[in-house]
Design a protein around this motif. Structure first.
Motif, PDB file in Angstrom:
ATOM      1  N   CYS A  34       6.166   1.659  28.949  1.00 14.39           N
ATOM      2  CA  CYS A  34       7.185   2.110  29.886  1.00 14.39           C
ATOM      3  C   CYS A  34       7.781   3.380  29.286  1.00 14.39           C
ATOM      4  O   CYS A  34       8.054   3.434  28.083  1.00 14.39           O
ATOM      5  CB  CYS A  34       8.255   1.028  30.045  1.00 14.39           C
ATOM      6  SG  CYS A  34       9.770   1.570  30.828  1.00 14.39           S
ATOM      7  N   SER A  50      16.054   7.383  34.648  1.00  9.29           N
ATOM      8  CA  SER A  50      14.897   6.881  35.384  1.00  9.29           C
ATOM      9  C   SER A  50      13.851   6.383  34.408  1.00  9.29           C
ATOM     10  O   SER A  50      13.712   6.926  33.312  1.00  9.29           O
ATOM     11  CB  SER A  50      14.315   8.006  36.250  1.00  9.29           C
ATOM     12  OG  SER A  50      13.202   7.544  36.993  1.00  9.29           O
ATOM     13  N   THR A  51      13.130   5.345  34.790  1.00  5.75           N
ATOM     14  CA  THR A  51      12.017   4.851  33.980  1.00  5.75           C
ATOM     15  C   THR A  51      10.781   4.688  34.863  1.00  5.75           C
ATOM     16  O   THR A  51      10.891   4.578  36.094  1.00  5.75           O
ATOM     17  CB  THR A  51      12.343   3.505  33.312  1.00  5.75           C
ATOM     18  OG1 THR A  51      12.683   2.545  34.324  1.00  5.75           O
ATOM     19  CG2 THR A  51      13.483   3.644  32.325  1.00  5.75           C
ATOM     20  N   ASN A  60      11.863   3.517  38.510  1.00  5.57           N
ATOM     21  CA  ASN A  60      13.185   2.945  38.701  1.00  5.57           C
ATOM     22  C   ASN A  60      14.195   4.064  38.465  1.00  5.57           C
ATOM     23  O   ASN A  60      13.984   4.907  37.586  1.00  5.57           O
ATOM     24  CB  ASN A  60      13.374   1.808  37.681  1.00  5.57           C
ATOM     25  CG  ASN A  60      14.625   1.017  37.910  1.00  5.57           C
ATOM     26  OD1 ASN A  60      15.138   0.951  39.010  1.00  5.57           O
ATOM     27  ND2 ASN A  60      15.121   0.385  36.860  1.00  5.57           N
ATOM     28  N   TYR A  61      15.292   4.086  39.254  1.00  5.21           N
ATOM     29  CA  TYR A  61      16.265   5.163  39.150  1.00  5.21           C
ATOM     30  C   TYR A  61      17.688   4.622  39.039  1.00  5.21           C
ATOM     31  O   TYR A  61      18.022   3.603  39.653  1.00  5.21           O
ATOM     32  CB  TYR A  61      16.205   6.074  40.372  1.00  5.21           C
ATOM     33  CG  TYR A  61      14.925   6.849  40.508  1.00  5.21           C
ATOM     34  CD1 TYR A  61      13.851   6.336  41.235  1.00  5.21           C
ATOM     35  CD2 TYR A  61      14.770   8.098  39.911  1.00  5.21           C
ATOM     36  CE1 TYR A  61      12.669   7.045  41.353  1.00  5.21           C
ATOM     37  CE2 TYR A  61      13.590   8.817  40.033  1.00  5.21           C
ATOM     38  CZ  TYR A  61      12.544   8.279  40.760  1.00  5.21           C
ATOM     39  OH  TYR A  61      11.378   8.986  40.870  1.00  5.21           O
ATOM     40  N   ASP A  63      21.498   4.740  40.165  1.00  9.78           N
ATOM     41  CA  ASP A  63      22.073   5.043  41.487  1.00  9.78           C
ATOM     42  C   ASP A  63      22.587   6.482  41.566  1.00  9.78           C
ATOM     43  O   ASP A  63      22.523   7.108  42.626  1.00  9.78           O
ATOM     44  CB  ASP A  63      23.229   4.079  41.777  1.00  9.78           C
ATOM     45  CG  ASP A  63      22.744   2.670  42.060  1.00  9.78           C
ATOM     46  OD1 ASP A  63      23.566   1.737  41.986  1.00  9.78           O
ATOM     47  OD2 ASP A  63      21.539   2.492  42.354  1.00  9.78           O
ATOM     48  N   LYS A  66      19.480   8.754  42.469  1.00  2.62           N
ATOM     49  CA  LYS A  66      18.546   8.388  43.538  1.00  2.62           C
ATOM     50  C   LYS A  66      18.601   9.403  44.660  1.00  2.62           C
ATOM     51  O   LYS A  66      19.669   9.822  45.100  1.00  2.62           O
ATOM     52  CB  LYS A  66      18.884   6.999  44.090  1.00  2.62           C
ATOM     53  CG  LYS A  66      18.322   5.861  43.285  1.00  2.62           C
ATOM     54  CD  LYS A  66      18.688   4.518  43.905  1.00  2.62           C
ATOM     55  CE  LYS A  66      18.190   3.371  43.050  1.00  2.62           C
ATOM     56  NZ  LYS A  66      18.641   2.066  43.570  1.00  2.62           N
ATOM     57  N   SER A 106       8.836  -5.538  30.859  1.00  9.10           N
ATOM     58  CA  SER A 106      10.111  -4.971  31.276  1.00  9.10           C
ATOM     59  C   SER A 106      10.117  -3.458  31.126  1.00  9.10           C
ATOM     60  O   SER A 106       9.631  -2.926  30.127  1.00  9.10           O
ATOM     61  CB  SER A 106      11.230  -5.591  30.439  1.00  9.10           C
ATOM     62  OG  SER A 106      12.469  -4.978  30.706  1.00  9.10           O
ATOM     63  N   CYS A 107      10.671  -2.776  32.110  1.00  8.21           N
ATOM     64  CA  CYS A 107      10.805  -1.316  32.076  1.00  8.21           C
ATOM     65  C   CYS A 107      12.232  -0.983  32.498  1.00  8.21           C
ATOM     66  O   CYS A 107      12.456  -0.443  33.591  1.00  8.21           O
ATOM     67  CB  CYS A 107       9.775  -0.673  33.000  1.00  8.21           C
ATOM     68  SG  CYS A 107       9.541   1.105  32.762  1.00  8.21           S
ATOM     69  N   LEU A 109      16.375   0.319  32.433  1.00  6.14           N
ATOM     70  CA  LEU A 109      17.139   1.554  32.285  1.00  6.14           C
ATOM     71  C   LEU A 109      18.082   1.478  31.087  1.00  6.14           C
ATOM     72  O   LEU A 109      19.017   2.273  30.987  1.00  6.14           O
ATOM     73  CB  LEU A 109      17.949   1.835  33.557  1.00  6.14           C
ATOM     74  CG  LEU A 109      17.172   2.421  34.726  1.00  6.14           C
ATOM     75  CD1 LEU A 109      18.004   2.375  35.993  1.00  6.14           C
ATOM     76  CD2 LEU A 109      16.729   3.847  34.425  1.00  6.14           C
TER      77      LEU A 109
END
Length: 127
Positions: A34, A50-51, A60-61, A63, A66, A106-107, A109
């Motif tokens: 990740c 972000s990841t 994934n970002y 909020d 985004k 798991s990835c 933030l």
């Protein structure tokens, strides 16, 4: 040992765009990784931006970014990018690239989950 080198940081006027790059090496074949972008402003804690799963590209970002920022990989999956659009003064920070071998699936933030870090690149957004 994963090695990460960021570049692309600059000063930009609010509303402008910037692209950060992270050159990555040292990945172990057949291991899931990740990768992510994190930032730290003066006097504040490091926060996840972000990841992304290296390979699949599922991202994934936070909020706060985004719809404005996009994380993506180069074709060889050894370069990570962060496209920053519609920048705001509150985006001003040192930006870091990070990586983790995600054997737990798991990835997140969360910066504490990442053992490998670059040296950072400074982004300054003026109003």
């Amino acid at each position: 040992q994963v090695r990460l080198v960021e570049s692309g940081g600059d000063s930009v006027q609010g509303g402008g765009s910037l692209r950060l790059s992270c050159a990555a090496s040292g990945f172990v074949t057949n291991r899931r990784y990740c990768m992510g972008w994190f930032r730290q402003a003066p006097g504040k804690e490091r926060e996840g931006v972000s990841t992304i799963w290296r390979g699949s590209g599922v991202a994934n970002y936070a909020d706060s970014v985004k719809g404005r920022f996009t994380i993506f990989q180069g074709n060889a999956k050894n370069t990570l990018y962060l496209q920053m659009n519609s920048t705001k003064p509150e985006d001003t920070a040192m930006y870091y690239c990070a990586a983790r071998a995600a054997s737990d699936g798991s990835c997140p933030l969360s910066s504490v989950a990442f053992p490998y870090w670059g040296q950072g690149t400074q982004v300054t957004v003026s109003s």
